[in-house]
Design a protein around this motif. Structure first.
Motif, PDB file in Angstrom:
ATOM      1  N   VAL A 536      39.364  36.068  31.224  1.00  0.00           N
ATOM      2  CA  VAL A 536      40.537  36.265  32.080  1.00  0.00           C
ATOM      3  C   VAL A 536      40.885  34.972  32.799  1.00  0.00           C
ATOM      4  CG1 VAL A 536      41.396  37.443  34.138  1.00  0.00           C
ATOM      5  CG2 VAL A 536      40.226  38.741  32.347  1.00  0.00           C
ATOM      6  N   THR A 537      39.889  34.256  33.295  1.00  0.00           N
ATOM      7  CA  THR A 537      40.169  32.999  34.000  1.00  0.00           C
ATOM      8  C   THR A 537      40.819  31.983  33.064  1.00  0.00           C
ATOM      9  OG1 THR A 537      37.884  32.350  33.547  1.00  0.00           O
ATOM     10  CG2 THR A 537      38.361  33.268  35.732  1.00  0.00           C
ATOM     11  N   LYS A 542      45.709  29.172  30.761  1.00  0.00           N
ATOM     12  CA  LYS A 542      46.468  28.923  29.532  1.00  0.00           C
ATOM     13  C   LYS A 542      47.933  29.317  29.694  1.00  0.00           C
ATOM     14  CE  LYS A 542      46.421  29.937  24.583  1.00  0.00           C
ATOM     15  NZ  LYS A 542      45.691  30.608  23.471  1.00  0.00           N
ATOM     16  N   LEU A 543      48.165  30.469  30.337  1.00  0.00           N
ATOM     17  CA  LEU A 543      49.535  30.981  30.467  1.00  0.00           C
ATOM     18  C   LEU A 543      50.170  30.630  31.808  1.00  0.00           C
ATOM     19  CD1 LEU A 543      48.978  34.526  28.882  1.00  0.00           C
ATOM     20  CD2 LEU A 543      49.809  32.434  27.770  1.00  0.00           C
ATOM     21  N   ASP A 551      46.269  39.893  37.010  1.00  0.00           N
ATOM     22  CA  ASP A 551      45.570  41.180  37.110  1.00  0.00           C
ATOM     23  C   ASP A 551      46.545  42.338  36.927  1.00  0.00           C
ATOM     24  OD1 ASP A 551      43.125  39.987  37.483  1.00  0.00           O
ATOM     25  OD2 ASP A 551      43.179  40.121  39.677  1.00  0.00           O
ATOM     26  N   ASP A 552      47.738  42.223  37.552  1.00  0.00           N
ATOM     27  CA  ASP A 552      48.726  43.299  37.423  1.00  0.00           C
ATOM     28  C   ASP A 552      49.205  43.438  35.985  1.00  0.00           C
ATOM     29  OD1 ASP A 552      48.536  43.892  40.078  1.00  0.00           O
ATOM     30  OD2 ASP A 552      50.372  42.867  40.678  1.00  0.00           O
ATOM     31  N   LEU A 553      49.447  42.312  35.306  1.00  0.00           N
ATOM     32  CA  LEU A 553      49.920  42.367  33.930  1.00  0.00           C
ATOM     33  C   LEU A 553      48.849  42.933  33.000  1.00  0.00           C
ATOM     34  CD1 LEU A 553      51.865  38.975  33.668  1.00  0.00           C
ATOM     35  CD2 LEU A 553      52.756  41.262  34.174  1.00  0.00           C
ATOM     36  N   PRO A 568      35.103  43.191  33.111  1.00  0.00           N
ATOM     37  CA  PRO A 568      36.209  42.705  33.938  1.00  0.00           C
ATOM     38  C   PRO A 568      36.809  41.401  33.434  1.00  0.00           C
ATOM     39  CG  PRO A 568      34.444  43.511  35.334  1.00  0.00           C
ATOM     40  CD  PRO A 568      33.919  43.528  33.942  1.00  0.00           C
ATOM     41  N   GLU A 569      36.035  40.571  32.716  1.00  0.00           N
ATOM     42  CA  GLU A 569      36.530  39.276  32.268  1.00  0.00           C
ATOM     43  C   GLU A 569      36.882  39.240  30.785  1.00  0.00           C
ATOM     44  OE1 GLU A 569      37.124  36.059  33.749  1.00  0.00           O
ATOM     45  OE2 GLU A 569      37.329  37.431  35.449  1.00  0.00           O
ATOM     46  N   LEU A 570      36.658  40.349  30.055  1.00  0.00           N
ATOM     47  CA  LEU A 570      36.933  40.374  28.618  1.00  0.00           C
ATOM     48  C   LEU A 570      37.845  41.554  28.288  1.00  0.00           C
ATOM     49  CD1 LEU A 570      33.471  39.508  27.001  1.00  0.00           C
ATOM     50  CD2 LEU A 570      35.564  38.125  26.944  1.00  0.00           C
ATOM     51  N   HIS A 571      39.082  41.240  27.909  1.00  0.00           N
ATOM     52  CA  HIS A 571      40.061  42.247  27.514  1.00  0.00           C
ATOM     53  C   HIS A 571      40.360  42.073  26.025  1.00  0.00           C
ATOM     54  CE1 HIS A 571      41.512  43.576  31.646  1.00  0.00           C
ATOM     55  NE2 HIS A 571      40.633  42.610  31.904  1.00  0.00           N
ATOM     56  N   PHE A 572      40.316  43.186  25.276  1.00  0.00           N
ATOM     57  CA  PHE A 572      40.511  43.157  23.831  1.00  0.00           C
ATOM     58  C   PHE A 572      41.735  43.976  23.459  1.00  0.00           C
ATOM     59  CE2 PHE A 572      36.097  42.288  24.560  1.00  0.00           C
ATOM     60  CZ  PHE A 572      35.693  41.417  23.551  1.00  0.00           C
ATOM     61  N   ALA A 573      42.369  43.624  22.377  1.00  0.00           N
ATOM     62  CA  ALA A 573      43.438  44.448  21.828  1.00  0.00           C
ATOM     63  C   ALA A 573      42.827  45.743  21.314  1.00  0.00           C
ATOM     64  CB  ALA A 573      44.155  43.718  20.701  1.00  0.00           C
TER      65      ALA A 573
END
Length: 637
Positions: A536-537, A542-543, A551-553, A568-573
């Motif tokens: 996430v960091t 990057k963006l 966090d909201d997005l 909390p730090e790893l979001h996957f499709a």
């Protein structure tokens, strides 16, 4: 309780009058009891402290008499004895007539709302008929200044010869008729202590008049101030042992578990219920017209409630003085706490010189700083019928509600009376509190208003957590009332629920064009990364998204079903996770346990991603970890 006393009415008669007008001698003639207990009193022929005796007036009455000091130096002791008096025995010497203390004691009786009384015109054997007539006329003029006293009988009497004693008894008996029926026997117990001492073999003993309720042998009572608890070992009413003593009677209480020094004059015995001390009292002040000094805002005064004296500062509305003879609303900021309830009466005296200036009637306990806006309700609480009084008290509490457990203490009425009155007033009971009839509708409106503010404050959120709604409603709204309002809003579809979140109908997250672009880029980046997305960091850098926006997005992507947070730090499709789950099932289809190395080889992942993903599969119920490695959950048994 002793035989024959269960249905008798209990009343207390109190003497009053100028020093050396013969109060103690008269009590001795009426009762046969010498109420001057101290050697110094007998040597000086001057009553210093309170004296007590039984007075037999009528088989249906259980009567105690309190002999109070007349000298102005001991008026504090007189005030302690005046507590709980039903009938005033005003003593005026025929050879002197009304004197300064006569006027002051009579004023105190008026301020305490002692409306029944008899005047004993003592020492009648010392004067001739003409002088006796003059004393009678002067005393009648004094009584006629107050319409409540015009019916008081004046009885010439001589304690020395006994003349007039029986007519005085008859007058007292007549004045006492009807008293006792309204005593709050089934109310909460309260007894202001006027004496405390120790008896060998018995322990701590206190005396006083039971103001309300009753007390029995074996009961647990609480001591104010201090909060000590004690057990009632024994009870006496004028040396007669009792199992229970009810309101309107003077009694002695033997206590176990507390020292005499912890229960001094000014203490109060209470049932161990919801009594709470007050540091501020909202009051209606009545200033005596006989004084030429007004009561001023900020003035330091002596307050006498029950047998207790405390100092206080007077706070008046708009800092206006209270002129002699006037009444006004005010607050007493106490320098030491008092144990009070609405409708209690107290006496005010100047700090110096110590003279009686007026009295107060308690309207509200611990009122808020903005109290002047509450005085209209105070008036209804003091003067209204039970339904009107409780409606006013409940309205003052607004959406916080009036606790049922303390309502009888706050309003000075029985629990049963309040229950009926609250229903008559249309009050609504929710949980352990009373609310005004429209409180639920008002709370529903308040929830909607706060929801709108919360939506505006967090425009990117699809809803508001229930905990956030509770926090926004507190402390102005009772928790159970707030929950009731939310349930009603949900039932009426004025509020929508999605999992742990609430939202107003028509609400949707509002994103700026830059935020919309960021959400699309975020989804694309995570989806393109497959099973190795950036942390996430790293995504934020990057963006070029601030962490709150990021966090909201991410939350929006999760709630739309696009992504899922494995940590909390790893979001996957979601698609990538579903593919991994399917491959894991194929890998374990033979039932053989697979160690982490086998998964690493199959997926080509480093431990940074592999371990969180394996733990995710365990949490989702796809796999189960065993000593030999992971297996499909359905094979684990």
């Amino acid at each position: 309780m002793s035989e024959g006393v269960g249905d008798r009415r209990g009343i207390v008669i109190g003497t009053a009058g100028h020093v050396d007008h013969g109060k103690t001698a008269l009590v001795r003639a009426l009762t046969g009891v010498e109420t001057d207990r101290w050697l110094e009193e007998r040597k000086r022929g001057l009553t210093i402290d309170l004296g007590f005796a039984r007075l037999d007036l009528d088989p249906d009455l259980e009567t105690g008499i309190v002999d109070v000091p007349g000298h102005e130096d001991f008026l504090k002791n007189m005030l302690a004895g005046a507590t709980g008096i039903d009938v005033l025995l005003l003593v005026v010497a025929a050879d002197e007539g009304p004197m300064p203390q006569t006027h002051e004691h009579l004023a105190i009786a008026r301020l305490l709302n002692i409306r029944r009384g008899v005047v004993a015109l003592t020492k009648s054997d010392r004067v001739d008929e003409d002088w006796l007539d003059l004393a009678n006329e002067t005393t009648r003029d004094l009584l006629d200044e107050d319409t409540a006293r015009t019916s008081w009988r004046i009885v010439p009497v001589s304690a020395l010869t006994g003349d007039g004693i029986e007519p005085l008894r008859a007058a007292l008996r007549e004045s006492a008729e009807g008293i006792g029926g309204a005593r709050r026997v089934d109310d909460r117990f309260r007894l202001p202590v006027d004496r405390s001492f120790s008896i060998r073999g018995t322990g701590t003993v206190v005396t006083g008049t039971v103001w309300s309720g009753s007390v029995g042998v074996g009961d647990t009572v609480r001591v104010f101030p201090g909060g000590d608890s004690a057990r009632v070992r024994a009870l006496q009413v004028h040396e007669d042992p009792r199992r229970r003593v009810t309101a309107g009677r003077r009694c002695a209480v033997a206590l176990v578990g507390v020292a005499p020094a912890a229960v001094e004059r000014g203490s109060v015995l209470l049932d161990p219920s919801e009594w709470q001390p007050s540091e501020r009292l909202g009051v209606r002040v009545r200033a005596l017209g006989s004084r030429d000094r007004p009561l001023r805002h900020g003035q330091r005064l002596r307050v006498y409630l029950g047998t207790r004296e405390v100092m206080a500062r007077l706070q008046t509305a708009d800092r206006q003085p209270v002129d002699p003879g006037a009444t006004a609303w005010a607050v007493l900021a106490l320098e030491a706490p008092l144990l009070a309830r609405t409708r209690d009466r107290a006496i005010l005296r100047f700090y110096s010189p110590v003279t009686t200036i007026g009295g107060v009637r308690v309207a509200e306990l611990n009122p808020p700083p903005a109290w002047p806006a509450r005085t209209e309700a105070w008036g209804r609480m003091l003067d209204g019928a039970p339904a009107e009084a409780i409606a006013a008290a409940v309205a003052l509490e607004g959406l916080r509600g009036l606790p049922v457990a303390t309502s009888s203490i706050l309003l000075g009425r029985r629990d049963a009376t309040l229950e009926t009155a609250a229903e008559t007033a249309g009050c609504v009971r929710i949980g352990a509190r009373w609310f005004a009839p429209g409180a639920v509708v008002e709370a529903m409106t308040a929830v909607e208003e706060r929801m709108a503010r919360l939506h505006a404050a967090d425009r990117r959120a699809p809803g508001v957590s229930k905990e956030a709604v509770r926090s926004a409603m507190a402390p102005a709204c009772d928790l159970e009332l707030g929950e009731t309002a939310v349930r009603r809003l949900l039932a009426e579809r004025r509020l929508l629920e999605s999992g742990p979140r609430l939202a107003l109908p028509g609400h949707a997250p509002r994103l700026t064009p830059r935020e919309e672009e960021g959400r699309a880029q975020l989804a694309a980046t995570i989806e393109a990364a497959g099973l190795q997305p950036p942390l996430v960091t790293e995504l934020g850098k990057k963006l070029r998204l601030d962490r709150p926006v990021l966090d909201d997005l991410l939350r929006l992507l999760q709630e739309s079903g696009t992504t899922k947070a494995v940590t909390p730090e790893l979001h996957f499709a979601v698609g990538a996770l579903e593919t991994m789950e399917a491959r894991a099932r194929e890998l374990l289809a033979d039932g053989a346990p697979a160690p982490p190395a086998r998964f690493k080889e199959a997926f080509g992942l480093s431990r940074k991603y592999l371990i969180p993903l394996l733990e995710y599969l365990d949490r989702e119920g796809v796999t189960r970890r065993t000593a030999g490695g992971r297996v499909l959950a359905r094979h684990a048994g």
